[in-house]
Design a protein around this motif. Structure first.
Motif, mmCIF file in Angstrom:
data_model
loop_
_atom_site.group_PDB
_atom_site.id
_atom_site.type_symbol
_atom_site.label_atom_id
_atom_site.label_comp_id
_atom_site.label_asym_id
_atom_site.label_seq_id
_atom_site.Cartn_x
_atom_site.Cartn_y
_atom_site.Cartn_z
ATOM 1 N N LYS A 43 21.223 -19.056 52.656
ATOM 2 C CA LYS A 43 21.262 -19.946 53.694
ATOM 3 C C LYS A 43 22.522 -19.754 54.712
ATOM 4 C CE LYS A 43 24.882 -21.962 50.690
ATOM 5 N NZ LYS A 43 26.155 -22.809 51.214
ATOM 6 N N SER A 44 22.405 -20.262 55.938
ATOM 7 C CA SER A 44 23.350 -20.078 57.095
ATOM 8 C C SER A 44 23.201 -21.436 57.806
ATOM 9 C CB SER A 44 23.247 -18.921 57.829
ATOM 10 O OG SER A 44 22.122 -18.719 58.661
ATOM 11 N N ASP A 45 23.873 -21.575 59.020
ATOM 12 C CA ASP A 45 23.624 -22.702 59.845
ATOM 13 C C ASP A 45 22.095 -22.737 60.260
ATOM 14 O OD1 ASP A 45 26.365 -23.186 59.631
ATOM 15 O OD2 ASP A 45 26.805 -22.381 61.459
ATOM 16 N N ASN A 46 21.549 -21.468 60.628
ATOM 17 C CA ASN A 46 20.111 -21.266 61.121
ATOM 18 C C ASN A 46 19.059 -20.948 60.222
ATOM 19 O OD1 ASN A 46 21.005 -22.231 63.706
ATOM 20 N ND2 ASN A 46 21.956 -20.518 63.988
ATOM 21 N N LEU A 47 19.192 -20.658 58.843
ATOM 22 C CA LEU A 47 18.373 -20.023 58.055
ATOM 23 C C LEU A 47 18.483 -20.640 56.684
ATOM 24 C CD1 LEU A 47 16.316 -17.785 57.284
ATOM 25 C CD2 LEU A 47 18.413 -16.491 56.636
ATOM 26 N N LEU A 48 17.250 -21.145 56.239
ATOM 27 C CA LEU A 48 17.281 -21.589 54.688
ATOM 28 C C LEU A 48 16.139 -20.857 54.119
ATOM 29 C CD1 LEU A 48 18.141 -23.687 52.708
ATOM 30 C CD2 LEU A 48 16.397 -25.150 53.632
ATOM 31 N N TYR A 49 16.499 -20.012 53.235
ATOM 32 C CA TYR A 49 15.800 -18.934 52.358
ATOM 33 C C TYR A 49 15.541 -19.338 51.119
ATOM 34 C CZ TYR A 49 13.628 -14.734 50.728
ATOM 35 O OH TYR A 49 12.539 -13.793 49.845
ATOM 36 N N LEU A 50 14.213 -19.839 50.692
ATOM 37 C CA LEU A 50 14.042 -20.566 49.231
ATOM 38 C C LEU A 50 12.907 -19.680 48.535
ATOM 39 C CD1 LEU A 50 13.450 -24.047 50.767
ATOM 40 C CD2 LEU A 50 15.560 -22.902 49.962
ATOM 41 N N ARG A 51 12.906 -19.718 47.382
ATOM 42 C CA ARG A 51 12.031 -18.948 46.592
ATOM 43 C C ARG A 51 11.671 -19.690 45.051
ATOM 44 N NH1 ARG A 51 14.792 -14.203 44.397
ATOM 45 N NH2 ARG A 51 15.166 -15.526 42.712
ATOM 46 N N GLU A 52 10.502 -19.690 44.901
ATOM 47 C CA GLU A 52 9.887 -20.449 43.683
ATOM 48 C C GLU A 52 10.431 -20.055 42.496
ATOM 49 O OE1 GLU A 52 5.764 -22.224 42.353
ATOM 50 O OE2 GLU A 52 5.766 -20.149 42.843
ATOM 51 N N ASP A 53 10.874 -20.971 41.624
ATOM 52 C CA ASP A 53 11.475 -20.314 40.397
ATOM 53 C C ASP A 53 10.341 -20.555 39.421
ATOM 54 O OD1 ASP A 53 13.174 -19.492 38.343
ATOM 55 O OD2 ASP A 53 13.758 -21.455 37.987
ATOM 56 N N ASP A 54 9.635 -19.226 38.996
ATOM 57 C CA ASP A 54 8.466 -19.547 37.912
ATOM 58 C C ASP A 54 8.547 -18.095 37.145
ATOM 59 O OD1 ASP A 54 7.177 -17.581 39.383
ATOM 60 O OD2 ASP A 54 5.692 -19.286 40.279
#
Length: 150
Positions: free
Chosen positions: A126-137
């Motif tokens: 995460k940053s001010d301009n980025l949100l990187y998410l990954r599914e947890d499975d």
């Protein structure tokens, strides 16, 4: 016998405090899950990367904007139409949950890719301009989404 009298309460105390049910999102599979606050997510975003089962489906999200609002509403718009879904931060602020109802999906007709966003996502970066998410499975084909602020 006297030693047993003191050992048993210590053992019970140790077991009680050692068993912690707090799930902070960090696990052996996700040691880098980062905490996030509501104010870091609120605002307007677009999807710049979306992988579903290791297939790049980023183009399916072209033209959609995602406005994460402070009260938990998520407004998804294509410029002509919009729908409101829900979002929240869970598990010790290390996951972002996106909740879409079937009615949310019908607004855009053939945009079934929105179904893939309806999930619990681990905050990877995460940053001010980025949100990187990954599914947890548990499967090896993890889904991932990267939002960039617009």
């Amino acid at each position: 016998m006297k030693a047993f009298k003191y050992t048993l309460p210590l053992l019970i105390g140790f077991v009680f405090f050692a068993c912690n049910n707090d799930d902070d999102g960090a696990s052996p599979d996700n040691p880098g899950a980062q905490p996030i606050a509501t104010e870091e997510v609120t605002g307007n975003w677009e999807v710049t990367l979306f992988r579903d089962d290791n297939e790049d489906e980023t183009d399916d999200f072209a033209g959609l904007t995602f406005e994460f609002q402070e009260g938990g509403d998520l407004i998804i718009s294509d410029g002509n139409q919009s729908t409101t879904a829900r979002w929240s931060i869970t598990n010790s602020n290390r996951r972002v949950e996106i909740d879409l109802d079937d009615d949310d999906l019908t607004v855009f007709g053939n945009r079934d890719e929105l179904e893939d966003l309806d999930d619990d996502w681990i905050v990877v970066e995460k940053s001010d301009n980025l949100l990187y998410l990954r599914e947890d499975d548990d499967d090896s084909d993890r889904d991932e989404v990267r939002f960039e602020r617009i």
